[in-house]
Write a protein that holds these residues in place. Structure first.
Motif, mmCIF file in Angstrom:
data_model
loop_
_atom_site.group_PDB
_atom_site.id
_atom_site.type_symbol
_atom_site.label_atom_id
_atom_site.label_comp_id
_atom_site.label_asym_id
_atom_site.label_seq_id
_atom_site.Cartn_x
_atom_site.Cartn_y
_atom_site.Cartn_z
ATOM 1 N N VAL A 58 1.803 12.006 -3.167
ATOM 2 C CA VAL A 58 2.333 11.311 -3.300
ATOM 3 C C VAL A 58 3.217 10.581 -4.533
ATOM 4 O O VAL A 58 3.437 8.830 -4.943
ATOM 5 C CB VAL A 58 1.002 10.390 -3.120
ATOM 6 C CG1 VAL A 58 -0.210 10.264 -1.442
ATOM 7 C CG2 VAL A 58 -0.049 10.120 -4.268
ATOM 8 N N SER A 59 3.998 11.013 -5.544
ATOM 9 C CA SER A 59 4.636 11.312 -6.495
ATOM 10 C C SER A 59 5.635 10.594 -6.323
ATOM 11 O O SER A 59 5.851 8.951 -6.939
ATOM 12 C CB SER A 59 5.164 12.599 -7.022
ATOM 13 O OG SER A 59 6.038 13.234 -6.077
ATOM 14 N N ASP A 60 5.959 10.234 -4.985
ATOM 15 C CA ASP A 60 7.258 9.241 -4.924
ATOM 16 C C ASP A 60 7.042 7.449 -4.720
ATOM 17 O O ASP A 60 7.358 7.330 -5.073
ATOM 18 C CB ASP A 60 7.475 9.123 -3.726
ATOM 19 C CG ASP A 60 8.432 10.897 -3.174
ATOM 20 O OD1 ASP A 60 8.941 11.456 -3.275
ATOM 21 O OD2 ASP A 60 8.395 11.135 -1.587
ATOM 22 N N VAL A 61 5.605 7.611 -4.668
ATOM 23 C CA VAL A 61 4.955 6.286 -5.183
ATOM 24 C C VAL A 61 4.175 5.786 -6.187
ATOM 25 O O VAL A 61 4.139 4.808 -6.027
ATOM 26 C CB VAL A 61 3.760 5.948 -3.360
ATOM 27 C CG1 VAL A 61 3.435 4.671 -3.813
ATOM 28 C CG2 VAL A 61 4.259 6.148 -1.574
ATOM 29 N N VAL A 62 3.581 7.001 -6.629
ATOM 30 C CA VAL A 62 3.179 6.262 -7.751
ATOM 31 C C VAL A 62 4.149 7.271 -9.067
ATOM 32 O O VAL A 62 3.664 7.459 -9.993
ATOM 33 C CB VAL A 62 1.892 7.666 -7.961
ATOM 34 C CG1 VAL A 62 0.516 6.261 -7.000
ATOM 35 C CG2 VAL A 62 2.000 8.443 -7.837
ATOM 36 N N ALA A 63 5.424 6.680 -9.123
ATOM 37 C CA ALA A 63 6.359 7.399 -9.887
ATOM 38 C C ALA A 63 6.424 6.224 -11.449
ATOM 39 O O ALA A 63 6.635 6.610 -12.354
ATOM 40 C CB ALA A 63 7.665 7.251 -9.482
ATOM 41 N N THR A 64 5.768 5.335 -11.148
ATOM 42 C CA THR A 64 5.993 4.272 -12.444
ATOM 43 C C THR A 64 4.142 3.878 -12.364
ATOM 44 O O THR A 64 3.597 4.021 -11.526
ATOM 45 C CB THR A 64 6.843 2.959 -11.526
ATOM 46 O OG1 THR A 64 5.923 2.761 -10.616
ATOM 47 C CG2 THR A 64 8.411 2.829 -11.550
ATOM 48 N N PRO A 65 4.429 3.550 -13.716
ATOM 49 C CA PRO A 65 3.052 3.517 -14.089
ATOM 50 C C PRO A 65 2.170 2.295 -13.718
ATOM 51 O O PRO A 65 3.040 1.077 -12.893
ATOM 52 C CB PRO A 65 3.153 3.050 -16.172
ATOM 53 C CG PRO A 65 4.332 3.772 -16.168
ATOM 54 C CD PRO A 65 5.108 3.996 -14.513
ATOM 55 N N GLN A 66 0.647 2.573 -13.287
ATOM 56 C CA GLN A 66 0.336 1.114 -12.240
ATOM 57 C C GLN A 66 1.140 1.031 -11.299
ATOM 58 O O GLN A 66 0.853 -0.645 -10.909
ATOM 59 C CB GLN A 66 -0.268 0.320 -12.953
ATOM 60 C CG GLN A 66 -1.584 0.851 -13.948
ATOM 61 C CD GLN A 66 -2.518 1.259 -13.434
ATOM 62 O OE1 GLN A 66 -2.819 0.518 -12.540
ATOM 63 N NE2 GLN A 66 -3.383 2.233 -12.841
ATOM 64 N N ALA A 67 1.496 1.780 -10.424
ATOM 65 C CA ALA A 67 2.128 0.823 -9.509
ATOM 66 C C ALA A 67 1.688 0.417 -7.827
ATOM 67 O O ALA A 67 0.303 -0.032 -8.208
ATOM 68 C CB ALA A 67 2.713 2.508 -8.237
ATOM 69 N N TRP A 68 1.681 -1.013 -7.828
ATOM 70 C CA TRP A 68 1.665 -1.438 -6.360
ATOM 71 C C TRP A 68 1.857 -1.444 -5.466
ATOM 72 O O TRP A 68 3.181 -0.591 -4.599
ATOM 73 C CB TRP A 68 2.070 -2.942 -6.983
ATOM 74 C CG TRP A 68 1.329 -3.929 -7.720
ATOM 75 C CD1 TRP A 68 1.466 -4.182 -9.228
ATOM 76 C CD2 TRP A 68 -0.269 -4.074 -7.736
ATOM 77 N NE1 TRP A 68 0.303 -4.622 -10.096
ATOM 78 C CE2 TRP A 68 -0.687 -5.259 -8.849
ATOM 79 C CE3 TRP A 68 -0.851 -4.757 -6.680
ATOM 80 C CZ2 TRP A 68 -1.538 -5.403 -8.664
ATOM 81 C CZ3 TRP A 68 -1.949 -6.007 -6.522
ATOM 82 C CH2 TRP A 68 -2.556 -5.574 -8.062
ATOM 83 N N LEU A 69 1.118 -0.809 -4.643
ATOM 84 C CA LEU A 69 0.921 -0.941 -3.157
ATOM 85 C C LEU A 69 -0.159 -2.530 -2.375
ATOM 86 O O LEU A 69 -0.672 -2.623 -2.623
ATOM 87 C CB LEU A 69 -0.352 0.419 -2.988
ATOM 88 C CG LEU A 69 0.092 1.637 -3.820
ATOM 89 C CD1 LEU A 69 -0.905 2.705 -3.052
ATOM 90 C CD2 LEU A 69 1.931 2.305 -3.153
ATOM 91 N N ASP A 70 0.694 -2.647 -1.039
ATOM 92 C CA ASP A 70 0.482 -3.418 -0.251
ATOM 93 C C ASP A 70 -1.011 -2.879 0.683
ATOM 94 O O ASP A 70 -1.915 -4.049 0.166
ATOM 95 C CB ASP A 70 1.262 -3.289 0.560
ATOM 96 C CG ASP A 70 2.118 -4.571 -0.073
ATOM 97 O OD1 ASP A 70 2.035 -5.277 -0.540
ATOM 98 O OD2 ASP A 70 3.578 -4.235 0.882
ATOM 99 N N VAL A 71 -1.376 -2.048 1.065
ATOM 100 C CA VAL A 71 -2.023 -0.975 1.663
ATOM 101 C C VAL A 71 -1.981 0.258 1.088
ATOM 102 O O VAL A 71 -1.449 1.438 0.686
ATOM 103 C CB VAL A 71 -2.064 -0.761 2.792
ATOM 104 C CG1 VAL A 71 -3.511 -0.151 3.445
ATOM 105 C CG2 VAL A 71 -1.826 -2.394 3.246
#
Length: 109
Positions: A58-71
């Motif tokens: 899932v590195s595309d989504v968590v590329a930034t420290p403490q990434a925010w997701l809606d779900v």
């Protein structure tokens, strides 16, 4: 896993209508292809997921420290809690959906 993104998936209608962007993980190649067709904005990682490889998948989504997701949804029918624990160390989510098995009471080991 993510299956085909449609059958028994509580997020399908939301993801389809919102053209939601995200990552799904499914190890079955046929289901991966059906998922890609059903939800083209979702990147499908066609692989088994483990606590050791989940951040890479899932590195595309968590590329930034403490990434925010809606779900954040975890449903892999095995070690959901260890995978969720790794993910929550890397991302924050407004909504977390986790499958529960009432026949396995806490504490989990």
């Amino acid at each position: 896993g993510a299956s085909d993104g449609q059958v028994d998936d509580p997020l399908f209608e939301y993801a389809r209508q919102a053209e939601a962007v995200g990552v799904a993980v499914e190890r079955d190649p046929e289901r991966c292809e059906r998922h890609r067709q059903a939800l083209p904005a979702v990147r499908v990682a066609c692989s088994a997921v483990t606590p050791q490889n989940v951040l890479t998948l899932v590195s595309d989504v968590v590329a930034t420290p403490q990434a925010w997701l809606d779900v954040l949804k975890v449903d892999i029918d095995s070690y959901d809690c260890p995978v969720l624990e790794v993910l929550l160390g890397a991302v924050q989510a407004r909504i977390v959906i986790v499958e529960a098995n009432p026949s396995i009471p806490p504490p989990y080991q």
